[in-house]
Write a protein that holds these residues in place. Structure first.
Motif, PDB file in Angstrom:
ATOM      1  N   VAL A  60       0.839  -1.203   0.000  1.00 29.23           N
ATOM      2  CA  VAL A  60       0.000   0.000   0.000  1.00 29.23           C
ATOM      3  C   VAL A  60       0.875   1.255   0.000  1.00 29.23           C
ATOM      4  O   VAL A  60       0.660   2.185  -0.788  1.00 29.23           O
ATOM      5  N   ALA A  61       1.874   1.276   0.876  1.00 27.85           N
ATOM      6  CA  ALA A  61       2.753   2.450   0.970  1.00 27.85           C
ATOM      7  C   ALA A  61       3.529   2.662  -0.324  1.00 27.85           C
ATOM      8  O   ALA A  61       3.649   3.796  -0.813  1.00 27.85           O
ATOM      9  N   SER A  62       4.051   1.583  -0.907  1.00 27.72           N
ATOM     10  CA  SER A  62       4.837   1.720  -2.133  1.00 27.72           C
ATOM     11  C   SER A  62       3.948   2.133  -3.305  1.00 27.72           C
ATOM     12  O   SER A  62       4.353   2.968  -4.132  1.00 27.72           O
ATOM     13  N   SER A  63       2.748   1.580  -3.371  1.00 31.62           N
ATOM     14  CA  SER A  63       1.826   1.960  -4.453  1.00 31.62           C
ATOM     15  C   SER A  63       1.417   3.422  -4.315  1.00 31.62           C
ATOM     16  O   SER A  63       1.318   4.149  -5.317  1.00 31.62           O
ATOM     17  N   TRP A  64       1.189   3.843  -3.086  1.00 28.87           N
ATOM     18  CA  TRP A  64       0.826   5.256  -2.837  1.00 28.87           C
ATOM     19  C   TRP A  64       1.938   6.177  -3.331  1.00 28.87           C
ATOM     20  O   TRP A  64       1.680   7.203  -3.960  1.00 28.87           O
ATOM     21  N   PHE A  65       3.173   5.799  -3.043  1.00 31.29           N
ATOM     22  CA  PHE A  65       4.311   6.613  -3.480  1.00 31.29           C
ATOM     23  C   PHE A  65       4.372   6.706  -5.002  1.00 31.29           C
ATOM     24  O   PHE A  65       4.624   7.781  -5.558  1.00 31.29           O
ATOM     25  N   LEU A  66       4.148   5.578  -5.682  1.00 28.34           N
ATOM     26  CA  LEU A  66       4.260   5.559  -7.139  1.00 28.34           C
ATOM     27  C   LEU A  66       3.107   6.294  -7.823  1.00 28.34           C
ATOM     28  O   LEU A  66       3.267   6.785  -8.943  1.00 28.34           O
ATOM     29  N   LEU A  67       1.961   6.365  -7.152  1.00 30.96           N
ATOM     30  CA  LEU A  67       0.776   6.944  -7.780  1.00 30.96           C
ATOM     31  C   LEU A  67       0.535   8.405  -7.422  1.00 30.96           C
ATOM     32  O   LEU A  67      -0.364   9.035  -7.983  1.00 30.96           O
ATOM     33  N   THR A  68       1.317   8.945  -6.486  1.00 33.01           N
ATOM     34  CA  THR A  68       1.114  10.326  -6.063  1.00 33.01           C
ATOM     35  C   THR A  68       2.385  11.132  -6.279  1.00 33.01           C
ATOM     36  O   THR A  68       3.463  10.586  -6.488  1.00 33.01           O
ATOM     37  N   GLU A  69       2.246  12.406  -6.190  1.00 34.15           N
ATOM     38  CA  GLU A  69       3.398  13.296  -6.335  1.00 34.15           C
ATOM     39  C   GLU A  69       4.112  13.439  -5.000  1.00 34.15           C
ATOM     40  O   GLU A  69       3.490  13.416  -3.936  1.00 34.15           O
ATOM     41  N   PRO A  70       5.444  13.586  -5.023  1.00 36.23           N
ATOM     42  CA  PRO A  70       6.179  13.801  -3.778  1.00 36.23           C
ATOM     43  C   PRO A  70       5.839  15.170  -3.196  1.00 36.23           C
ATOM     44  O   PRO A  70       5.315  16.026  -3.910  1.00 36.23           O
ATOM     45  N   PRO A  71       6.114  15.392  -1.913  1.00 39.82           N
ATOM     46  CA  PRO A  71       6.799  14.478  -0.994  1.00 39.82           C
ATOM     47  C   PRO A  71       5.838  13.493  -0.342  1.00 39.82           C
ATOM     48  O   PRO A  71       4.617  13.693  -0.368  1.00 39.82           O
ATOM     49  N   LEU A  72       6.382  12.425   0.247  1.00 40.58           N
ATOM     50  CA  LEU A  72       5.572  11.461   0.968  1.00 40.58           C
ATOM     51  C   LEU A  72       5.009  12.094   2.236  1.00 40.58           C
ATOM     52  O   LEU A  72       5.682  12.873   2.911  1.00 40.58           O
ATOM     53  N   SER A  73       3.763  11.743   2.557  1.00 40.11           N
ATOM     54  CA  SER A  73       3.203  12.195   3.828  1.00 40.11           C
ATOM     55  C   SER A  73       3.894  11.449   4.967  1.00 40.11           C
ATOM     56  O   SER A  73       4.475  10.374   4.775  1.00 40.11           O
ATOM     57  N   ALA A  74       3.817  12.017   6.161  1.00 32.67           N
ATOM     58  CA  ALA A  74       4.457  11.394   7.318  1.00 32.67           C
ATOM     59  C   ALA A  74       3.883  10.011   7.593  1.00 32.67           C
ATOM     60  O   ALA A  74       4.611   9.078   7.950  1.00 32.67           O
ATOM     61  N   GLY A  75       2.567   9.849   7.391  1.00 30.82           N
ATOM     62  CA  GLY A  75       1.930   8.562   7.645  1.00 30.82           C
ATOM     63  C   GLY A  75       2.409   7.483   6.695  1.00 30.82           C
ATOM     64  O   GLY A  75       2.719   6.358   7.115  1.00 30.82           O
ATOM     65  N   ILE A  76       2.479   7.795   5.407  1.00 29.69           N
ATOM     66  CA  ILE A  76       2.924   6.818   4.421  1.00 29.69           C
ATOM     67  C   ILE A  76       4.406   6.510   4.613  1.00 29.69           C
ATOM     68  O   ILE A  76       4.835   5.349   4.494  1.00 29.69           O
ATOM     69  N   LYS A  77       5.188   7.530   4.935  1.00 26.05           N
ATOM     70  CA  LYS A  77       6.616   7.303   5.171  1.00 26.05           C
ATOM     71  C   LYS A  77       6.812   6.382   6.376  1.00 26.05           C
ATOM     72  O   LYS A  77       7.638   5.454   6.336  1.00 26.05           O
ATOM     73  N   THR A  78       6.040   6.627   7.441  1.00 20.06           N
ATOM     74  CA  THR A  78       6.133   5.765   8.628  1.00 20.06           C
ATOM     75  C   THR A  78       5.722   4.337   8.304  1.00 20.06           C
ATOM     76  O   THR A  78       6.371   3.380   8.741  1.00 20.06           O
ATOM     77  N   LEU A  79       4.645   4.188   7.549  1.00 25.79           N
ATOM     78  CA  LEU A  79       4.186   2.852   7.171  1.00 25.79           C
ATOM     79  C   LEU A  79       5.247   2.122   6.367  1.00 25.79           C
ATOM     80  O   LEU A  79       5.503   0.926   6.594  1.00 25.79           O
ATOM     81  N   LEU A  80       5.887   2.812   5.442  1.00 27.00           N
ATOM     82  CA  LEU A  80       6.924   2.192   4.620  1.00 27.00           C
ATOM     83  C   LEU A  80       8.119   1.772   5.471  1.00 27.00           C
ATOM     84  O   LEU A  80       8.663   0.670   5.292  1.00 27.00           O
ATOM     85  N   ILE A  81       8.514   2.619   6.404  1.00 30.53           N
ATOM     86  CA  ILE A  81       9.669   2.307   7.250  1.00 30.53           C
ATOM     87  C   ILE A  81       9.356   1.133   8.182  1.00 30.53           C
ATOM     88  O   ILE A  81      10.149   0.183   8.296  1.00 30.53           O
ATOM     89  N   VAL A  82       8.204   1.180   8.847  1.00 30.51           N
ATOM     90  CA  VAL A  82       7.849   0.131   9.813  1.00 30.51           C
ATOM     91  C   VAL A  82       7.714  -1.222   9.130  1.00 30.51           C
ATOM     92  O   VAL A  82       8.249  -2.237   9.610  1.00 30.51           O
TER      93      VAL A  82
END
Length: 242
Positions: free
Chosen positions: A197-219
């Motif tokens: 979900v986090a990786s797809s969100w990154f690929l489908l949206t414009e940067p920068p990543l939101s804090a929530g998506i970045k946290t989800l990707l890291i965790v």
């Protein structure tokens, strides 16, 4: 030709289509390289993501129809290894060398480290463990390179991560196969879903990543990286919850 012979030929053609499906990974690898050549790194990862999906489903299909036994002249494992090296190691090495804003020299050195250690890992006959985990970092540089591209840490952090993962390739530390490892599988699959979900969100949206998506990707990345190593240190319980 008898009816039975005709049926066997038709059956062989259908089975060979499974090998052809696996071979589409080579086409996806080429499309990924072409995107990298144009500097379109997001498209590079999209093609690598599709290749990851193909790699995830072709094996179960081949085992379901016993392709190895019924088409012994074609080695599906060898075909899979060739494509996996391209999509899991070589193209991610290219991304690390050219797509992470590193100096030319540092990018080349880190790319070479990835390409060489990944090649050695694919030749390691000890890679599969009895619980279906991997011994050593399983050369999933496509995921590692993607996380580094999405988060874009400093060159120092990228260097540390690449060297650490390359070293872990040769150490007796287990790494999870998200589907085949039974222990904690529901949680692992949930973490994998979160990572997707986090990786797809990154690929489908414009940067920068939101804090929530970045946290989800890291965790989720840290969980997938460490879970089998943690399990390796914990005693087995005959009736564990999952």
């Amino acid at each position: 030709m008898s009816f039975g012979g005709e049926a066997a030929v038709i059956g062989s053609r259908r089975l060979f289509a499974i090998h052809l499906f696996t071979a589409t990974g080579a086409a996806l690898a080429l499309l990924s390289v072409l995107a990298a050549w144009q500097g379109d790194w997001r498209a590079t990862f999209v093609w690598l993501g599709i290749a990851l999906i193909v790699d995830g489903i072709d094996g179960p299909i081949a085992r379901r129809f016993k392709v190895r036994e019924r088409l012994p002249k074609w080695d599906g494992a060898a075909l899979d290894f060739v494509i996996d090296y391209a999509t899991y190691v070589f193209i991610p090495a290219l991304v690390i060398a050219l797509g992470l804003h590193l100096s030319t020299l540092l990018g080349a050195v880190l790319g070479v480290i990835v390409a060489v250690t990944g090649a050695l890992y694919f030749a390691d006959t000890r890679m599969k463990q009895p619980d279906n985990s991997f011994r050593g970092f399983p050369a999933v540089w496509n995921m590692a390179a993607f996380v580094m591209f999405a988060l874009m840490p400093s060159p120092a952090v990228i260097t540390i991560v690449v060297i650490a993962l390359a070293a872990l390739t040769f150490l007796p530390v287990n790494f999870v196969h998200p589907v085949r490892v039974v222990r904690w599988r529901p949680l692992t699959l949930a973490m994998l879903a979160g990572w997707l979900v986090a990786s797809s969100w990154f690929l489908l949206t414009e940067p920068p990543l939101s804090a929530g998506i970045k946290t989800l990707l890291i965790v989720t990345s840290l969980y997938l990286l460490c879970v089998s190593g943690v399990q390796q240190m914990l005693p087995r319980r005959p009736k564990a919850g999952f």
